[in-house]
Design an enzyme around this catalytic site. Sequence first.
Site, PDB file in Angstrom:
ATOM      1  N   THR A  12      53.141  80.294 -25.764  1.00 34.24           N
ATOM      2  CA  THR A  12      54.491  79.733 -25.697  1.00 34.24           C
ATOM      3  C   THR A  12      54.848  78.987 -26.977  1.00 34.24           C
ATOM      4  O   THR A  12      53.962  78.504 -27.692  1.00 34.24           O
ATOM      5  CB  THR A  12      54.582  78.749 -24.509  1.00 34.24           C
ATOM      6  OG1 THR A  12      55.820  78.025 -24.546  1.00 34.24           O
ATOM      7  CG2 THR A  12      53.452  77.731 -24.561  1.00 34.24           C
ATOM      8  N   ASP A  13      56.146  78.863 -27.238  1.00 36.15           N
ATOM      9  CA  ASP A  13      56.581  78.065 -28.381  1.00 36.15           C
ATOM     10  C   ASP A  13      56.414  76.564 -28.132  1.00 36.15           C
ATOM     11  O   ASP A  13      56.500  75.761 -29.058  1.00 36.15           O
ATOM     12  CB  ASP A  13      58.032  78.388 -28.765  1.00 36.15           C
ATOM     13  CG  ASP A  13      59.050  78.102 -27.667  1.00 36.15           C
ATOM     14  OD1 ASP A  13      58.647  77.715 -26.541  1.00 36.15           O
ATOM     15  OD2 ASP A  13      60.255  78.289 -27.907  1.00 36.15           O
ATOM     16  N   GLU A  14      56.153  76.188 -26.882  1.00 37.31           N
ATOM     17  CA  GLU A  14      56.029  74.764 -26.571  1.00 37.31           C
ATOM     18  C   GLU A  14      54.801  74.128 -27.214  1.00 37.31           C
ATOM     19  O   GLU A  14      54.710  72.905 -27.306  1.00 37.31           O
ATOM     20  CB  GLU A  14      56.033  74.544 -25.057  1.00 37.31           C
ATOM     21  CG  GLU A  14      57.347  74.960 -24.417  1.00 37.31           C
ATOM     22  CD  GLU A  14      57.474  74.516 -22.968  1.00 37.31           C
ATOM     23  OE1 GLU A  14      57.047  73.392 -22.648  1.00 37.31           O
ATOM     24  OE2 GLU A  14      58.022  75.296 -22.174  1.00 37.31           O
ATOM     25  N   TYR A  61      51.154  70.833 -19.839  1.00 39.06           N
ATOM     26  CA  TYR A  61      51.250  72.292 -19.909  1.00 39.06           C
ATOM     27  C   TYR A  61      51.076  72.796 -21.334  1.00 39.06           C
ATOM     28  O   TYR A  61      50.215  73.641 -21.613  1.00 39.06           O
ATOM     29  CB  TYR A  61      52.593  72.762 -19.349  1.00 39.06           C
ATOM     30  CG  TYR A  61      52.961  74.167 -19.802  1.00 39.06           C
ATOM     31  CD1 TYR A  61      52.132  75.248 -19.502  1.00 39.06           C
ATOM     32  CD2 TYR A  61      54.112  74.405 -20.546  1.00 39.06           C
ATOM     33  CE1 TYR A  61      52.445  76.536 -19.928  1.00 39.06           C
ATOM     34  CE2 TYR A  61      54.434  75.679 -20.974  1.00 39.06           C
ATOM     35  CZ  TYR A  61      53.601  76.743 -20.666  1.00 39.06           C
ATOM     36  OH  TYR A  61      53.911  78.006 -21.094  1.00 39.06           O
ATOM     37  N   LYS A  72      48.048  75.050 -23.157  1.00 39.05           N
ATOM     38  CA  LYS A  72      48.281  76.337 -23.825  1.00 39.05           C
ATOM     39  C   LYS A  72      47.848  76.270 -25.290  1.00 39.05           C
ATOM     40  O   LYS A  72      47.296  77.238 -25.823  1.00 39.05           O
ATOM     41  CB  LYS A  72      49.751  76.739 -23.721  1.00 39.05           C
ATOM     42  CG  LYS A  72      50.176  77.202 -22.338  1.00 39.05           C
ATOM     43  CD  LYS A  72      49.424  78.434 -21.868  1.00 39.05           C
ATOM     44  CE  LYS A  72      49.829  79.679 -22.620  1.00 39.05           C
ATOM     45  NZ  LYS A  72      49.171  80.904 -22.061  1.00 39.05           N
TER      46      LYS A  72
END
Length: 356
Positions: free
Chosen positions: A133-135, A167, A171
Amino acid sequence: MKILVTGGAGFIGSAVVRHIINNTQDRVINVDKLTYAGNLESLASVDKNERYVFEQVDICDRVELDRVFAQHQPDAVMHLAAESHVDRSITGPSDFIQTNIVGTYTLLEATRAYWNELSAEAKKDFRFHHISTDEVYGDLPHPDEAASETELPLFTETTSYAPSSPYSASKASSDHLVRAWLRTYGLPTIVTNCSNNYGPYHFPEKLIPLVILNALEGKSLPIYGKGDQIRDWLYVEDHARALYKVVTTGKVGETYNIGGHNEKQNLEVVKTICSILDVLVPKETSYAKQITYVTDRPGHDRRYAIDSTKMSQELNWQPEETFETGLRKTVEWYLANQEWCQHVQDGTYQRERLGI
């Protein structure tokens, strides 16, 4: 090819499985634990296909993973299995640590053991594709904070990691593990980082399906804070096409950022959904009247935006859907699939607020 897809009953995973079965001659081994967000109904259109097989297996279960590898002999792994909702990670981070970190480690070790026994040719052709993810990058400057548009950067493949939530931190950890297994053990890995996905079969804890279903039921449409958080929205079927391109033509050791080129404020997204519903399911007042503002999420990132230039230039991929066409397709799908929406929520989740 035989492709082992973890998390293939989830939102993005099921889109990947459907894409492979419907658009290629490859075989799919779907490995999914079937947590609350995994639903085999999302694969009803392909589950009778002879090129598809399902294995209900937890990626933290090394014995079962070894059996799956030995039995099915995959040519590639596409690793999508993950806990993915920020609000849930705030309420209960332990599941995220277990699945996203320990699960990825266990899968890497099972894959490495299998890969080590392959022939030299099969080893060279094998791929472990980790979907992230870009997060993991944290957040970017918001227009409110910048003097001009030119000061608004995008996430690139070399952006430093600065995760904000349990989260995104889990990741980020899994991304680092994957790269370490390439450098230390030579396992041929590729990483992709994507922006916010939306589309059919999305579990209704996420913004777009939650707003659609709440609107139809006359419930409030909760907006965190002022609703000025910006996300780059990517239609899930465009993402599935991109992921297949990466696993089949991407270069080992590379990272590819996948975005939709659609930066939108959350409030704008919700108002657009309301406008579509006003046309498709009109009522006396606009659905926008149901919008309410609630306390913001702790540590809420203000802006994400992806630079997909590398995907475009090196792998010749571009999103096919605009935000307007993709969002209308999404609303129409939820209107036509109320039974799926009901089944996926039964006994698990009734769209209550999490992560307070």
